[in-house]
Write a protein that holds these residues in place. Sequence first.
Motif, PDB file in Angstrom:
ATOM      1  N   GLN A 373      21.906  19.343  14.801  1.00  0.00           N
ATOM      2  CA  GLN A 373      21.670  20.361  15.924  1.00  0.00           C
ATOM      3  C   GLN A 373      20.602  21.532  15.287  1.00  0.00           C
ATOM      4  OE1 GLN A 373      25.850  21.073  16.089  1.00  0.00           O
ATOM      5  NE2 GLN A 373      25.462  21.158  18.501  1.00  0.00           N
ATOM      6  N   ALA A 374      20.836  21.843  14.107  1.00  0.00           N
ATOM      7  CA  ALA A 374      19.888  22.947  13.702  1.00  0.00           C
ATOM      8  C   ALA A 374      18.330  22.466  13.758  1.00  0.00           C
ATOM      9  CB  ALA A 374      19.902  23.414  12.152  1.00  0.00           C
ATOM     10  N   GLN A 375      18.122  21.163  13.779  1.00  0.00           N
ATOM     11  CA  GLN A 375      16.729  20.395  13.839  1.00  0.00           C
ATOM     12  C   GLN A 375      16.504  20.349  14.977  1.00  0.00           C
ATOM     13  OE1 GLN A 375      14.572  20.293  11.143  1.00  0.00           O
ATOM     14  NE2 GLN A 375      15.761  21.367   9.834  1.00  0.00           N
ATOM     15  N   GLY A 376      17.182  20.755  15.918  1.00  0.00           N
ATOM     16  CA  GLY A 376      17.156  20.420  17.572  1.00  0.00           C
ATOM     17  C   GLY A 376      17.281  19.287  18.158  1.00  0.00           C
ATOM     18  N   HIS A 377      18.258  18.417  17.410  1.00  0.00           N
ATOM     19  CA  HIS A 377      18.503  17.035  17.871  1.00  0.00           C
ATOM     20  C   HIS A 377      19.898  17.151  18.866  1.00  0.00           C
ATOM     21  CE1 HIS A 377      15.539  15.020  15.544  1.00  0.00           C
ATOM     22  NE2 HIS A 377      15.875  15.855  14.325  1.00  0.00           N
ATOM     23  N   LYS A 378      19.965  16.242  19.840  1.00  0.00           N
ATOM     24  CA  LYS A 378      20.916  16.267  20.620  1.00  0.00           C
ATOM     25  C   LYS A 378      22.209  15.568  19.980  1.00  0.00           C
ATOM     26  CE  LYS A 378      18.413  16.024  24.921  1.00  0.00           C
ATOM     27  NZ  LYS A 378      18.191  15.098  26.042  1.00  0.00           N
ATOM     28  N   VAL A 379      23.634  16.304  20.207  1.00  0.00           N
ATOM     29  CA  VAL A 379      24.678  15.718  19.703  1.00  0.00           C
ATOM     30  C   VAL A 379      25.651  15.666  20.766  1.00  0.00           C
ATOM     31  CG1 VAL A 379      26.693  16.278  18.317  1.00  0.00           C
ATOM     32  CG2 VAL A 379      24.215  16.553  17.260  1.00  0.00           C
ATOM     33  N   ALA A 380      26.487  14.579  21.028  1.00  0.00           N
ATOM     34  CA  ALA A 380      27.575  14.347  21.860  1.00  0.00           C
ATOM     35  C   ALA A 380      28.565  13.759  21.232  1.00  0.00           C
ATOM     36  CB  ALA A 380      27.003  14.018  23.404  1.00  0.00           C
ATOM     37  N   ALA A 381      29.852  13.857  21.836  1.00  0.00           N
ATOM     38  CA  ALA A 381      31.149  12.899  21.556  1.00  0.00           C
ATOM     39  C   ALA A 381      31.480  12.114  22.561  1.00  0.00           C
ATOM     40  CB  ALA A 381      32.234  13.807  20.828  1.00  0.00           C
ATOM     41  N   MET A 382      32.176  11.113  22.275  1.00  0.00           N
ATOM     42  CA  MET A 382      32.476  10.210  23.374  1.00  0.00           C
ATOM     43  C   MET A 382      33.893   9.729  23.109  1.00  0.00           C
ATOM     44  SD  MET A 382      29.240   7.880  24.198  1.00  0.00           S
ATOM     45  CE  MET A 382      29.338   6.750  23.036  1.00  0.00           C
ATOM     46  N   THR A 383      34.879   9.923  23.871  1.00  0.00           N
ATOM     47  CA  THR A 383      36.294   9.523  23.675  1.00  0.00           C
ATOM     48  C   THR A 383      36.863   9.036  25.149  1.00  0.00           C
ATOM     49  OG1 THR A 383      38.255  10.104  22.769  1.00  0.00           O
ATOM     50  CG2 THR A 383      37.288  11.797  24.288  1.00  0.00           C
ATOM     51  N   LYS A 384      37.988   8.277  24.885  1.00  0.00           N
ATOM     52  CA  LYS A 384      38.673   7.989  26.074  1.00  0.00           C
ATOM     53  C   LYS A 384      39.234   9.196  26.912  1.00  0.00           C
ATOM     54  CE  LYS A 384      43.354   6.905  24.809  1.00  0.00           C
ATOM     55  NZ  LYS A 384      44.576   5.913  24.865  1.00  0.00           N
ATOM     56  N   TYR A 385      39.457   9.228  28.222  1.00  0.00           N
ATOM     57  CA  TYR A 385      39.931   9.949  29.163  1.00  0.00           C
ATOM     58  C   TYR A 385      41.252  10.843  28.436  1.00  0.00           C
ATOM     59  CZ  TYR A 385      41.829  13.078  32.519  1.00  0.00           C
ATOM     60  OH  TYR A 385      42.564  14.221  33.354  1.00  0.00           O
ATOM     61  N   ASN A 386      41.242  12.139  28.476  1.00  0.00           N
ATOM     62  CA  ASN A 386      42.196  12.828  27.839  1.00  0.00           C
ATOM     63  C   ASN A 386      42.392  14.117  28.521  1.00  0.00           C
ATOM     64  OD1 ASN A 386      43.874  14.062  25.982  1.00  0.00           O
ATOM     65  ND2 ASN A 386      42.971  13.112  24.183  1.00  0.00           N
ATOM     66  N   ASP A 387      43.385  14.632  28.571  1.00  0.00           N
ATOM     67  CA  ASP A 387      43.494  16.106  29.188  1.00  0.00           C
ATOM     68  C   ASP A 387      42.809  16.935  28.756  1.00  0.00           C
ATOM     69  OD1 ASP A 387      44.751  18.838  29.473  1.00  0.00           O
ATOM     70  OD2 ASP A 387      46.339  17.741  30.624  1.00  0.00           O
ATOM     71  N   PRO A 388      41.983  17.797  29.729  1.00  0.00           N
ATOM     72  CA  PRO A 388      40.826  18.638  29.359  1.00  0.00           C
ATOM     73  C   PRO A 388      41.397  19.742  28.411  1.00  0.00           C
ATOM     74  CG  PRO A 388      40.894  18.132  31.654  1.00  0.00           C
ATOM     75  CD  PRO A 388      42.057  17.741  30.990  1.00  0.00           C
ATOM     76  N   THR A 389      42.677  20.036  28.513  1.00  0.00           N
ATOM     77  CA  THR A 389      43.368  21.187  27.485  1.00  0.00           C
ATOM     78  C   THR A 389      43.247  20.514  26.284  1.00  0.00           C
ATOM     79  OG1 THR A 389      44.670  21.924  29.227  1.00  0.00           O
ATOM     80  CG2 THR A 389      45.104  22.259  26.935  1.00  0.00           C
ATOM     81  N   ASN A 390      43.735  19.152  26.051  1.00  0.00           N
ATOM     82  CA  ASN A 390      43.568  18.749  24.854  1.00  0.00           C
ATOM     83  C   ASN A 390      42.168  18.706  24.050  1.00  0.00           C
ATOM     84  OD1 ASN A 390      46.459  17.895  24.158  1.00  0.00           O
ATOM     85  ND2 ASN A 390      46.313  16.079  25.448  1.00  0.00           N
ATOM     86  N   ILE A 391      41.369  18.171  24.878  1.00  0.00           N
ATOM     87  CA  ILE A 391      39.908  17.927  24.504  1.00  0.00           C
ATOM     88  C   ILE A 391      39.433  19.447  24.016  1.00  0.00           C
ATOM     89  CG2 ILE A 391      37.440  17.864  25.026  1.00  0.00           C
ATOM     90  CD1 ILE A 391      38.530  15.466  26.718  1.00  0.00           C
TER      91      ILE A 391
END
Length: 454
Positions: A373-391
């Motif tokens: 991220q510090a070098q300007g690259h994109k980062v994202a996580a992928m998981t199965k559906y979970n309660d938004p509060t948990n995430i």
Amino acid sequence: MTLTTLLVYISIAALALTGLTYFVFKKKDSLLLSLLQNFSGALFLFSGYVKAVDPLGTAYKMEQYFAEFESTFADTALSFVAPMFPAMAEFSVAFSVFMIVLEIMLGLALIVGAWPKLTSWLFFGIVAFFTVLTGFTFLTGYVPSGVNFFDFGDWGPYAETNMKVTDCGCFGDFLKLEPRTSFFKDIALLVPGFIFLFASKKMHQLFSKGGRRLAVIGIGVASLLYGMSNYVWDIPGQDFRPFKVGTDVATTKQAEMDAAANVTVLGYSMENKSTGERAELTLQEYLDQYASYPEAEWDIEQLKSAPAIEATKISDFELSDDEGNDPTVDLLASSEYTFLIVAYKLKGEVGNWKAGYLEDWKEDIAPVVQAAQAQGHKVAAMTKYNDPTNIADFKQQVGADYPFWTGDDIMLKTIIRSNPGVVLMKDGKIINKWHHSKLPTFDAIAEKELLAKR
């Protein structure tokens, strides 16, 4: 590769082994029995090996079977059995490794003739077990949606779409077999299974008793360590799945979607909702007679040609962000490097996250993605559906300031055999992927993958 091609190769190997047994080791009691030992042993060795490449794949397949058994028994007189299967699913990885190691050990035991009586019974027992398993799965093809397996009177014509488990997992992801094909394969293997039971005293035995036992135990230890290396410490060194390194996901997905859209309607299958009467008509017959089959009285299903390109899990590569949008469209079109953290299941919940799992994210993942991220690259996580509060709580616990996208857990399991694991993508292609414990530093990744430092 097809099953026929594989069996030809196994047969050639069995003939070569039998030649060695007969001419080199001078074991001439029964040429046919030796051939059966070598064929069955070679088949078990190969089958065990391709599953040892990916023990988690076999474990996931077991979870599918356990889920199907649970739903099958839940609404019957044997409903008390149903809770056993979710409990067994918790140990699916252990079951997977045990079965793989046992299969490899039995394969070699047959070839060298170790413990003939015990080996014969174990071989027969495993083949009988899998015959029941694949037979059940195959027969679910006759069970329409909403009908329990044990309601035999409500069974209908065979349809692949009725089966919840669509391949047996006998050869892992190396070779996909329909349950029907696998069922008949297992029935055929019962033949040598019965022969071994009654002819165990005549089975050939190579080397000394100690040598045979040492070889079988040795291959068991080796296969255990090899299997564990492919999921505990690293991802599989050989990847037979659709999302392997180098795959152009964007192009493949588009091609599969185009193929699915261009199938031809061949006819229609109808079932009367009241009487259960069934009919199949060609397209022209249906166009001539469709008024006789009103949708209010008939369940109507199109019969289509097979697509020019068989669909894979890449067709299911869809995700959802916190606003309900699918970010994969932009991801597959992006010319920038994107670090994707794949975790098919977040282990725990608010206030009860597994400590070791949080450490995997904080110690293995965080330093790399923060540098990216510090070098300007994109980062994202992928998981199965979970309660938004948990995430939201999980993101806070691991210090994640990047988006978490949700998707189908089976699709996520297919992408990488690590939870969490990291996938690097660019231009819709998978550039590389890593087990969290084998994730290099960002500088090492940048140097190898030619990432620009900004």
